[in-house]
Scaffold this active site. Structure first.
Site, short mmCIF file in Angstrom:
data_model
loop_
_atom_site.label_atom_id
_atom_site.label_comp_id
_atom_site.label_asym_id
_atom_site.label_seq_id
_atom_site.Cartn_x
_atom_site.Cartn_y
_atom_site.Cartn_z
CG ASP A 121 -2.09 -0.98 1.06
OD1 ASP A 121 -2.29 -1.49 -0.07
OD2 ASP A 121 -2.80 -1.23 2.05
CE LYS B 164 7.33 5.74 -0.70
NZ LYS B 164 8.60 4.97 -0.55
CG ASN C 155 -4.04 5.87 3.24
OD1 ASN C 155 -5.05 5.54 2.61
ND2 ASN C 155 -3.17 5.00 3.69
CG ASP D 104 2.51 11.99 21.96
OD1 ASP D 104 2.66 12.94 22.75
OD2 ASP D 104 2.85 10.83 22.20
CB ALA E 127 -4.02 3.78 7.14
CG LEU F 183 -8.42 0.80 12.49
CD1 LEU F 183 -9.84 1.07 12.95
CD2 LEU F 183 -8.41 -0.29 11.43
CB ALA G 122 -0.45 9.71 22.56
#
Length: 295
Positions: A77, A82, A150, A180, A192, A195, A215
């Site tokens: 993926d 890219k 994405n 974070d 990705a 999730l 976080a």
């Protein structure tokens, strides 16, 4: 079956020499149809080095200097993302041959290469249009890509403490995140990075984006789904006075004074899908969705 020659542009993973046999199978298959084949220069040079001989393609290309009926991505993926970035607004349909592990976007098995090429010549395929995210830096610039299929992630530097992210939607204040980082994803990217940080799975084609904290230092921060017609503005504060912005995983440093505006890209990414392919089948197969480990 059409006898017309098709034009292909091939991208690939430059870290998997043991899988060059699949590339040869692909090129042999395209040669059988007399197709016009071009290859990304970095991938071409890699194959020449690892195979010790020339690779038979009509030409090689750099950056976005190519035109084709189809783009073929040979890898996982990450390679697909890219390739999608390089295709950009050309609107060329992309075929993903999965030579990685998960293969959510690249869903054609190497064993099915011949059948896939035959289907393309036969016109037996479907195309899904996937929305993308456009990033506009205000007060600065980005050296890398500005569109993400994405996600776009705002992250602290490795040696930094948490960052403060002031978010507003269509000019209205939303929240200040102490975390974070923050991930803004498309439906395609919802399975990705988002999730893995507790974000929702969103079925492709749903006209929304999701915002998920990384976080978070607040227990009442939850993922938020917003309309893809909205414009999201992010302003970052950090003790190191800079942060990372990752567009589909490719990151670069950005200064605190740069504001980031995120909105739906003016074009979609076109993905070739096998006839009868189902997103829900992919969820069950790739992510064991709904599987009961007790049975």
């Amino acid at each position: 079956m059409t006898t017309d020659r098709l034009k292909f542009a091939i991208f690939g993973n430059v870290f998997q020499p043991r899988k060059s046999a699949s590339i040869r199978r692909l090129l042999a298959c395209l040669g059988k149809y007399g197709d016009d084949v071009a290859m990304d220069r970095a991938f071409y040079d890699f194959l020449c080095r690892c195979c010790g001989e020339g690779i038979g393609v009509a030409r090689v290309f750099d950056d976005g200097d190519f035109e084709a009926d189809f783009v073929i991505s040979m890898g996982g993926d990450g390679t697909f993302l890219k390739a999608a970035s390089r295709v950009g607004p050309k609107q060329i349909p992309i075929v993903g041959v999965n030579m990685g592990r998960l293969g959510f976007l690249a869903d054609v098995s190497p064993d099915d290469i011949e059948a896939c090429i035959e289907a393309l010549h036969r016109g037996d395929y479907a195309i899904e249009d996937r929305g993308a995210l456009l990033v506009e830096p205000v007060g600065g610039s980005l050296a890398g890509p500005v569109c993400a299929l994405n996600d776009v992630a705002i992250l602290k530097r490795d040696d930094a403490s948490m960052i403060t992210i002031h978010a507003s939607i269509d000019g209205e204040s939303l929240a200040t995140y102490q975390a974070d980082g923050l991930i803004v994803c498309t439906p395609t990217g919802s399975t990705a990075y988002s999730l893995s940080n507790g974000g929702p799975i969103i079925v492709p084609g749903t006209p929304v984006f999701a915002i998920t904290a990384v976080a978070s230092h607040s227990l009442n921060t939850r993922p938020l789904v917003i309309s893809d017609r909205s414009e999201l503005t992010l302003r970052v504060e950090s003790r190191s006075h800079n942060f990372l912005i990752a567009v589909d995983g490719r990151s670069e440093k950005c200064a605190d004074g740069v504001a980031l505006k995120l909105r739906k890209a003016p074009y979609s990414v076109r993905i070739v899908k096998r006839p009868g392919a189902s997103y829900y089948d992919t969820l069950r197969e790739k992510m064991m969705w709904g599987a009961d480990g007790r049975s």
